[in-house]
Design an enzyme around this catalytic site. Structure first.
Site, short mmCIF file in Angstrom:
data_model
loop_
_atom_site.label_atom_id
_atom_site.label_comp_id
_atom_site.label_asym_id
_atom_site.label_seq_id
_atom_site.Cartn_x
_atom_site.Cartn_y
_atom_site.Cartn_z
N CYS A 191 0.77 -0.94 -0.09
CA CYS A 191 0.10 -0.10 0.23
C CYS A 191 0.67 1.25 0.09
O CYS A 191 1.25 1.69 0.96
CB CYS A 191 -0.92 -0.13 1.08
SG CYS A 191 -2.08 1.42 1.93
N CYS A 209 -0.21 4.02 2.50
CA CYS A 209 0.11 3.84 3.68
C CYS A 209 1.67 3.71 4.67
O CYS A 209 1.15 5.02 5.05
CB CYS A 209 -0.46 2.42 3.94
SG CYS A 209 -1.78 1.75 3.43
N ASP A 210 2.65 3.56 3.59
CA ASP A 210 3.35 3.73 3.73
C ASP A 210 4.32 4.03 3.22
O ASP A 210 5.84 4.44 3.54
CB ASP A 210 3.89 1.60 3.59
CG ASP A 210 3.18 1.50 4.64
OD1 ASP A 210 2.39 1.00 5.95
OD2 ASP A 210 2.42 0.06 4.58
#
Lengths: 310, 114
Positions: free
Chosen positions: A134, A137-138
């Site tokens: 993701c 997300c990261d």
């Protein structure tokens, strides 16, 4: 009493829609769900193309569907795994976690799909320690770091471009000599100064100590492997249907997708399937909802037929 | 803002209070994203079964989340959510990124067995 009119396996949009229709028709309905209710829908930050709703998060839409199903009487139970399954008999049987058994006159399989993994050495070890699935997300963990994106579809190319906001350099590793993406996505990625490409290659191993430190890149033409130091790897190589537990029990195609007719019937009487786990081209919340509706109406007709014969 | 059904920790002081007043605590520190939401969902479901465990979430991007981001056990982590398991106020396990139900229950059963 663990007997139901219908057991629905899977609590994504297809399964929850089927549950709404069946329980509203006063049929005793159980949803067996693994993971977060709502399936992959909950992973969508904003849904702006669901008819009748201008904009909503997948998480919120899933909760509305869940509460709608429960309000009509659907019982929802979470499970770890299905450990026994009988789809052949007139009375269908599902055992979960070696512990609890449920029976039903009909079954709807709405098990959805999940992100495909490479399945190579080190992938589990370094998930969250350099390997991610993701970008939003990261991505910020990789500011000014060098990363690899694996894949050649729309997701891979679009996420590679978005990751250039953080990373100093992005290398796209793809197994084919061409991309399976829209032309605009290909153009944006290929023209980006921070993005390089390694075509006809894949990652065959992940290595490091506390964090990911290097990968083996396998050239699929020469079969030669090169070890490359890297800070992070993002993997976007498509989805697989959650149907492994049906091995030997139900007909699936080469990709593991369940084959159904236009009424969502499988080859087995009383067994239906809906949503991302079936053979189809377009996977959307709205198409899953349509599949779930058809499966529920077909199951309902089957149950009426069963009762009239008794 | 985390719009889950879990109890939320919003300050470092609340975090300290939660881990000191509960024997077994699971804190999921993340965002409303694809890797985090499934873990919140699992915790929401398990909170019914594991009454002896206190389940909380905390927003990853608020300043007071340093109480999670700075603990030694997460220094190699590069994926959210950071999920921390506390026993009597001490960290007994920490995981990075998405986890499935079996992975979470295995940790709960190992560290918080009754």
């Amino acid at each position: 009493m663990n007997h139901y009119d219908t057991i629905i396996i899977g609590g994504g949009p297809a399964g929850l829609t089927a549950a709404i229709y069946l329980s509203r028709a006063k049929l005793k309905t159980l949803v067996l769900n693994q993971g977060a209710i709502g399936g992959q829908m909950v992973l969508t930050h904003e849904i702006a193309n669901y008819p009748g709703v201008a904009s909503i998060s997948g998480y919120q839409l899933a909760n509305i569907m869940k509460n709608q199903a429960k309000s009509f009487g659907t019982k929802i139970k979470s499970l770890g795994e299905i450990t026994e399954l009988d789809l052949q008999s007139t009375i269908k049987k599902v055992t979960i976690d070696h512990a609890e058994t449920f029976t039903a006159d009909s079954i709807i399989l709405a098990t959805g799909g999940r992100s495909r993994t490479l399945g190579v050495v080190g992938e589990d070890t370094f998930k969250g320690r350099g390997i991610s699935y993701c970008a939003t997300c990261d991505g910020d963990f990789f500011t000014d770091k060098e990363i690899i994106v694996v894949g050649g579809g729309n997701s891979a190319l679009e996420e590679a471009v978005s990751l250039t906001k953080y990373a100093s350099k992005v290398t796209i590793v793809h197994q084919f000599d061409h991309f399976q993406a829209f032309e605009h996505a290909i153009q944006e990625a290929t023209e980006h100064p921070k993005i390089d490409f390694v075509m006809e290659a894949t990652i065959s191993g992940f290595y490091g100590d506390e964090k990911l430190g290097s990968v083996d890149i396998l050239n699929l033409k020469t079969q030669q492997t090169e070890r490359k130091n890297i800070d992070g790897v993002f993997i976007f190589i498509g989805y697989v249907p959650n149907t492994e537990f049906l091995e030997g029990k139900l007909q699936r195609n080469a990709w593991g997708e369940i084959e159904v007719n236009p009424q969502m019937q499988t080859e087995l009487p009383g067994v239906y399937a809906a949503g991302d786990c079936i053979v189809k081209r377009y996977r959307q919340v709205s198409t899953a909802v349509g599949d779930g509706t058809l499966a529920a109406l077909s199951a309902s007709a089957y149950l009426n037929d069963l009762k009239s014969k008794k | 803002m985390l719009y889950t059904d879990l109890n939320h920790i919003e300050t470092a002081a609340e975090h300290q209070k939660v881990i000191s007043q509960n024997e077994n605590v699971m804190v999921i520190c993340g965002r409303m994203g694809p890797m985090c939401i499934p873990v919140y969902g699992i915790a929401e479901e398990l909170s019914e079964e594991y009454k002896h465990v206190a389940f909380y979430d905390m927003e990853f991007d608020i300043p007071d989340a340093y109480v999670i981001r700075n603990i030694p056990e997460v220094q190699g982590f590069m994926g959210i959510p950071f999920t921390i398991y506390y026993k009597n106020g001490k960290v007994v396990k920490a995981t990075s990124s998405i986890q499935n139900r079996q992975q979470v229950t295995a940790i709960l059963d190992e560290h918080f067995a009754q």
